[in-house]
Scaffold this motif. Structure first.
Motif, PDB file in Angstrom:
ATOM      1  N   LEU A 197       0.872  -1.169   0.000  1.00 36.21           N
ATOM      2  CA  LEU A 197       0.000   0.000   0.000  1.00 36.21           C
ATOM      3  C   LEU A 197       0.906   1.214   0.000  1.00 36.21           C
ATOM      4  O   LEU A 197       1.652   1.439   0.958  1.00 36.21           O
ATOM      5  CB  LEU A 197      -0.910   0.014   1.229  1.00 36.21           C
ATOM      6  CG  LEU A 197      -1.832  -1.187   1.402  1.00 36.21           C
ATOM      7  CD1 LEU A 197      -2.659  -1.053   2.678  1.00 36.21           C
ATOM      8  CD2 LEU A 197      -2.761  -1.345   0.197  1.00 36.21           C
ATOM      9  N   ILE A 198       0.880   1.965  -1.087  1.00 36.60           N
ATOM     10  CA  ILE A 198       1.772   3.108  -1.198  1.00 36.60           C
ATOM     11  C   ILE A 198       0.967   4.385  -1.383  1.00 36.60           C
ATOM     12  O   ILE A 198      -0.208   4.370  -1.759  1.00 36.60           O
ATOM     13  CB  ILE A 198       2.782   2.956  -2.363  1.00 36.60           C
ATOM     14  CG1 ILE A 198       2.073   3.020  -3.725  1.00 36.60           C
ATOM     15  CG2 ILE A 198       3.571   1.661  -2.229  1.00 36.60           C
ATOM     16  CD1 ILE A 198       3.048   3.052  -4.904  1.00 36.60           C
ATOM     17  N   SER A 199       1.627   5.500  -1.121  1.00 40.10           N
ATOM     18  CA  SER A 199       1.041   6.819  -1.369  1.00 40.10           C
ATOM     19  C   SER A 199       2.012   7.607  -2.234  1.00 40.10           C
ATOM     20  O   SER A 199       3.208   7.664  -1.936  1.00 40.10           O
ATOM     21  CB  SER A 199       0.784   7.554  -0.056  1.00 40.10           C
ATOM     22  OG  SER A 199       0.250   8.847  -0.305  1.00 40.10           O
ATOM     23  N   LEU A 200       1.489   8.158  -3.310  1.00 44.66           N
ATOM     24  CA  LEU A 200       2.289   9.007  -4.198  1.00 44.66           C
ATOM     25  C   LEU A 200       1.922  10.462  -3.979  1.00 44.66           C
ATOM     26  O   LEU A 200       0.748  10.795  -3.805  1.00 44.66           O
ATOM     27  CB  LEU A 200       2.048   8.660  -5.673  1.00 44.66           C
ATOM     28  CG  LEU A 200       2.451   7.293  -6.186  1.00 44.66           C
ATOM     29  CD1 LEU A 200       2.161   7.210  -7.680  1.00 44.66           C
ATOM     30  CD2 LEU A 200       3.916   7.008  -5.913  1.00 44.66           C
ATOM     31  N   GLN A 201       2.917  11.326  -4.013  1.00 43.06           N
ATOM     32  CA  GLN A 201       2.673  12.766  -4.029  1.00 43.06           C
ATOM     33  C   GLN A 201       3.152  13.305  -5.367  1.00 43.06           C
ATOM     34  O   GLN A 201       4.295  13.074  -5.776  1.00 43.06           O
ATOM     35  CB  GLN A 201       3.390  13.475  -2.886  1.00 43.06           C
ATOM     36  CG  GLN A 201       3.059  14.971  -2.837  1.00 43.06           C
ATOM     37  CD  GLN A 201       3.566  15.645  -1.586  1.00 43.06           C
ATOM     38  OE1 GLN A 201       4.042  14.993  -0.665  1.00 43.06           O
ATOM     39  NE2 GLN A 201       3.464  16.961  -1.542  1.00 43.06           N
ATOM     40  N   GLY A 202       2.274  14.011  -6.051  1.00 43.94           N
ATOM     41  CA  GLY A 202       2.595  14.520  -7.381  1.00 43.94           C
ATOM     42  C   GLY A 202       3.717  15.540  -7.359  1.00 43.94           C
ATOM     43  O   GLY A 202       3.752  16.420  -6.503  1.00 43.94           O
ATOM     44  N   VAL A 203       4.633  15.414  -8.308  1.00 44.90           N
ATOM     45  CA  VAL A 203       5.780  16.318  -8.418  1.00 44.90           C
ATOM     46  C   VAL A 203       5.620  17.250  -9.615  1.00 44.90           C
ATOM     47  O   VAL A 203       5.581  18.467  -9.482  1.00 44.90           O
ATOM     48  CB  VAL A 203       7.090  15.520  -8.522  1.00 44.90           C
ATOM     49  CG1 VAL A 203       8.273  16.456  -8.772  1.00 44.90           C
ATOM     50  CG2 VAL A 203       7.313  14.697  -7.258  1.00 44.90           C
ATOM     51  N   CYS A 204       5.534  16.677 -10.808  1.00 43.69           N
ATOM     52  CA  CYS A 204       5.334  17.489 -12.015  1.00 43.69           C
ATOM     53  C   CYS A 204       4.842  16.579 -13.128  1.00 43.69           C
ATOM     54  O   CYS A 204       5.047  15.372 -13.117  1.00 43.69           O
ATOM     55  CB  CYS A 204       6.610  18.221 -12.421  1.00 43.69           C
ATOM     56  SG  CYS A 204       7.899  17.171 -13.121  1.00 43.69           S
ATOM     57  N   ARG A 205       4.204  17.199 -14.094  1.00 42.68           N
ATOM     58  CA  ARG A 205       3.781  16.462 -15.275  1.00 42.68           C
ATOM     59  C   ARG A 205       4.971  16.241 -16.198  1.00 42.68           C
ATOM     60  O   ARG A 205       6.016  16.878 -16.063  1.00 42.68           O
ATOM     61  CB  ARG A 205       2.681  17.228 -15.996  1.00 42.68           C
ATOM     62  CG  ARG A 205       1.381  17.340 -15.184  1.00 42.68           C
ATOM     63  CD  ARG A 205       0.420  18.309 -15.831  1.00 42.68           C
ATOM     64  NE  ARG A 205       0.966  19.663 -15.831  1.00 42.68           N
ATOM     65  CZ  ARG A 205       0.483  20.671 -16.546  1.00 42.68           C
ATOM     66  NH1 ARG A 205      -0.550  20.476 -17.334  1.00 42.68           N
ATOM     67  NH2 ARG A 205       1.026  21.858 -16.484  1.00 42.68           N
ATOM     68  N   TYR A 206       4.795  15.328 -17.130  1.00 47.86           N
ATOM     69  CA  TYR A 206       5.868  15.042 -18.092  1.00 47.86           C
ATOM     70  C   TYR A 206       5.244  14.620 -19.420  1.00 47.86           C
ATOM     71  O   TYR A 206       4.088  14.191 -19.467  1.00 47.86           O
ATOM     72  CB  TYR A 206       6.792  13.931 -17.574  1.00 47.86           C
ATOM     73  CG  TYR A 206       6.106  12.593 -17.417  1.00 47.86           C
ATOM     74  CD1 TYR A 206       5.988  11.705 -18.485  1.00 47.86           C
ATOM     75  CD2 TYR A 206       5.558  12.214 -16.195  1.00 47.86           C
ATOM     76  CE1 TYR A 206       5.344  10.489 -18.339  1.00 47.86           C
ATOM     77  CE2 TYR A 206       4.912  10.998 -16.041  1.00 47.86           C
ATOM     78  CZ  TYR A 206       4.810  10.134 -17.123  1.00 47.86           C
ATOM     79  OH  TYR A 206       4.155   8.940 -16.980  1.00 47.86           O
ATOM     80  N   ARG A 207       6.050  14.751 -20.466  1.00 52.66           N
ATOM     81  CA  ARG A 207       5.673  14.248 -21.785  1.00 52.66           C
ATOM     82  C   ARG A 207       6.618  13.112 -22.145  1.00 52.66           C
ATOM     83  O   ARG A 207       7.844  13.236 -21.946  1.00 52.66           O
ATOM     84  CB  ARG A 207       5.743  15.356 -22.842  1.00 52.66           C
ATOM     85  CG  ARG A 207       5.212  14.917 -24.226  1.00 52.66           C
ATOM     86  CD  ARG A 207       5.217  16.088 -25.198  1.00 52.66           C
ATOM     87  NE  ARG A 207       4.397  17.188 -24.710  1.00 52.66           N
ATOM     88  CZ  ARG A 207       3.074  17.254 -24.866  1.00 52.66           C
ATOM     89  NH1 ARG A 207       2.438  16.270 -25.506  1.00 52.66           N
ATOM     90  NH2 ARG A 207       2.410  18.286 -24.401  1.00 52.66           N
ATOM     91  N   ILE A 208       6.090  12.037 -22.653  1.00 51.91           N
ATOM     92  CA  ILE A 208       6.922  10.896 -23.034  1.00 51.91           C
ATOM     93  C   ILE A 208       7.647  11.205 -24.328  1.00 51.91           C
ATOM     94  O   ILE A 208       7.032  11.539 -25.344  1.00 51.91           O
ATOM     95  CB  ILE A 208       6.074   9.624 -23.181  1.00 51.91           C
ATOM     96  CG1 ILE A 208       5.544   9.197 -21.803  1.00 51.91           C
ATOM     97  CG2 ILE A 208       6.881   8.494 -23.811  1.00 51.91           C
ATOM     98  CD1 ILE A 208       4.597   8.018 -21.845  1.00 51.91           C
ATOM     99  N   ALA A 209       8.973  11.113 -24.279  1.00 55.43           N
ATOM    100  CA  ALA A 209       9.789  11.307 -25.476  1.00 55.43           C
ATOM    101  C   ALA A 209       9.922  10.006 -26.253  1.00 55.43           C
ATOM    102  O   ALA A 209       9.836   9.996 -27.483  1.00 55.43           O
ATOM    103  CB  ALA A 209      11.163  11.844 -25.090  1.00 55.43           C
TER     104      ALA A 209
END
Length: 223
Positions: free
Chosen positions: A97-109
């Motif tokens: 059971l994990i919790s993620l905190q959003g950092v930044c968006r990204y675009r897949i290269a």
């Protein structure tokens, strides 16, 4: 941007290649928190590996058109969001059971050819997400709260209005976007909104359309 104990300010603070976790309908935004129940062996291995490294996972949705690769895996959207694992608990039956905190968006290269069972991509981060959004003060907060309140009333739901009233615009917009029970396409539109004001306007428009559909369906049921 701070996530857990880590600060992300410069491009060098972010990896160029990340493990990606395709999950339909899941929306993570910078500063937001997402709980995840990890049980597939490949994603258990992914968590093990990121915990020994950057602790960053690239959340992303499968392609909205349902397209698949030759190996049966789904194609994925071009834009996702990096999340830092800020908590992890073992369940005793093999899950995390994990919790993620959003950092930044990204675009897949590009997607990398890897031997790991989980997918990895080279990414281009949205560096503007690491700074305060200059459009936060332009958010139409009254309209946002009006739409949110109407949606809750229409669906017999409740909210902690004290917490809502105290929330800053950025936290409010992103939290409401993440909790909104809309489909994958709407979630992706909210993710890809270029700034906070546009995201708020998009959320208001989606909510108003959802309410209008509910009114039409209610009216039709009475005829």
């Amino acid at each position: 941007m701070q996530a857990g104990n880590a600060h992300y300010r410069l491009p060098s603070d972010l990896p160029t290649v990340v493990a990606v976790f395709p999950l339909s309908g899941a929306l993570l935004l910078p500063g937001g928190r997402m709980p995840l129940n990890i049980f597939e062996p490949r994603y258990l291995q992914m968590v093990d590996e990121v915990m020994s490294g950057t602790r960053l996972i690239g959340m992303v949705q499968p392609a909205l058109d349902g397209s698949m690769r030759d190996d049966g895996e789904p194609e994925i959207c071009e834009v996702g969001c990096l999340g830092r694992v800020t908590s992890l608990a073992e369940t005793g039956d093999g899950r995390y059971l994990i919790s993620l905190q959003g950092v930044c968006r990204y675009r897949i290269a590009e997607e990398m050819a890897v031997k790991t069972p989980f997918r990895q991509c080279r990414i281009t981060p949205f560096l503007a997400d690491l700074k305060e959004d200059p459009t936060a003060g332009d958010v139409n907060r009254p309209a946002l709260l009006k739409a949110f309140r109407a949606y809750l009333q229409a669906n017999d739901l409740e909210a902690d209005w004290d917490s809502v009233s105290r929330a800053e615009n950025a936290m409010l917009v992103n939290a409401l976007s993440m909790m909104a029970p809309y489909g994958a396409a709407e979630k992706q539109a909210l993710l890809e909104a270029p700034d906070l004001k546009t995201r708020a306007d998009t959320l208001i428009a989606i909510t108003e359309m959802a309410l209008a559909r509910e009114d039409d369906e209610f009216g039709s049921s009475l005829q």
